[in-house]
Design an enzyme around this catalytic site. Structure first.
Site, PDB file in Angstrom:
ATOM      1  CD  GLN A   1       3.353   6.016   2.547  1.00  0.00           C
ATOM      2  OE1 GLN A   1       2.387   5.445   2.062  1.00  0.00           O
ATOM      3  NE2 GLN A   1       4.341   5.361   3.134  1.00  0.00           N
TER       4      GLN A   1
ATOM      5  N   GLY B   1       0.837  -1.197   0.000  1.00  0.00           N
ATOM      6  CA  GLY B   1       0.000   0.000   0.000  1.00  0.00           C
ATOM      7  C   GLY B   1       0.867   1.239   0.000  1.00  0.00           C
TER       8      GLY B   1
ATOM      9  CB  CYS C   1       5.043   2.488   7.271  1.00  0.00           C
ATOM     10  SG  CYS C   1       4.552   3.956   6.357  1.00  0.00           S
ATOM     11  CG  LEU C   2       6.483   1.038   1.282  1.00  0.00           C
ATOM     12  CD1 LEU C   2       5.924   1.257  -0.120  1.00  0.00           C
ATOM     13  CD2 LEU C   2       7.605   0.016   1.262  1.00  0.00           C
TER      14      LEU C   2
ATOM     15  CG  HIS D   1       0.064   7.002   5.282  1.00  0.00           C
ATOM     16  ND1 HIS D   1       1.203   7.512   5.843  1.00  0.00           N
ATOM     17  CD2 HIS D   1       0.286   5.669   5.135  1.00  0.00           C
ATOM     18  CE1 HIS D   1       2.082   6.525   6.023  1.00  0.00           C
ATOM     19  NE2 HIS D   1       1.550   5.394   5.607  1.00  0.00           N
TER      20      HIS D   1
ATOM     21  CG  HIS E   1      -0.815   1.433   7.278  1.00  0.00           C
ATOM     22  ND1 HIS E   1       0.139   0.968   8.157  1.00  0.00           N
ATOM     23  CD2 HIS E   1      -0.161   2.277   6.423  1.00  0.00           C
ATOM     24  CE1 HIS E   1       1.311   1.528   7.854  1.00  0.00           C
ATOM     25  NE2 HIS E   1       1.152   2.309   6.804  1.00  0.00           N
ATOM     26  CD  GLU E   2      -1.139   2.425   2.693  1.00  0.00           C
ATOM     27  OE1 GLU E   2      -0.711   3.593   2.587  1.00  0.00           O
ATOM     28  OE2 GLU E   2      -0.416   1.474   3.029  1.00  0.00           O
TER      29      GLU E   2
HETATM   30 NI    NI Z   1       2.453   3.470   5.614  1.00  0.00          NI
END
Ligand code: NI
Length: 172
Positions: free
Chosen positions: A50, A45, A94-95, A140, A136-137
């Site tokens: 991000q 995701g 998380c990226l 963000h 989670h996304e």
């Molecule tokens: Ni994340």
């Protein structure tokens, strides 16, 4: 085209993103770039902040069975419209917080409404990894990271590690 992923701590990861009013070619292009960036990472995701864009847009694909066809999913203005009472705990990452993982407890099933890549209104229930990932996304888009669910000490430890990582990368 891949885009660079912002690493926490970054003020752009703490902002509330603005709803999208019109699905333009520019936004479709951004969504395609985000999918390419996510698959390359690899991740399941990615949210627009991000990659430094403060629009309410997320992409995800939580298919993990080997050989199963991919399910690239693009969501503009995603909203959780219903949550199960049952909760589920997953080890999340998380990226924007590379190589750090921690257990987070969230509703096990959610119903999400969104606008798809073609501008159509969609509504669907998600369970399992998809439910965790979509929550989670969406977090963000409200400037919330999974480490915000952790105890302050653990969150500070991870943030210090990431600040150090960013300093090291800046020196390269
Ligand atoms: Ni994340």
């Amino acid at each position: 085209m891949k885009r660079p992923i912002l690493i926490h701590p970054d003020p752009r990861l703490k902002k509330r993103c603005a709803p999208v009013s019109d699905i333009t070619d520019e936004l479709r292009n951004l969504a395609d770039d985000m999918l390419a960036t996510m698959y390359d990472a690899p991740g399941i995701g990615l949210a627009a902040p991000q990659v430094g864009v403060l629009d309410r847009l997320i992409v995800l694909d939580c298919v993990k069975e080997e050989g199963a066809p991919p399910q690239p999913t693009v969501m503009f203005n995603p909203q959780v419209v219903a949550r199960s009472d049952a909760m589920n705990t997953y080890e999340e990452g998380c990226l924007s917080i590379p190589d750090q993982y921690a257990e987070v407890t969230r509703p096990a099933e959610v119903e999400v409404a969104w606008i798809d890549r073609d501008g159509n209104e969609r509504r669907q229930e998600f369970a399992g990894l998809w439910a965790t990932c979509v929550q989670h996304e969406i977090d963000h888009l409200d400037g919330k990271l999974f480490i915000d669910y952790l105890k302050p000490l653990k969150r500070q430890m991870i943030t210090r590690r990431m600040a150090k990582l960013k300093r090291e990368r800046a020196r390269l």
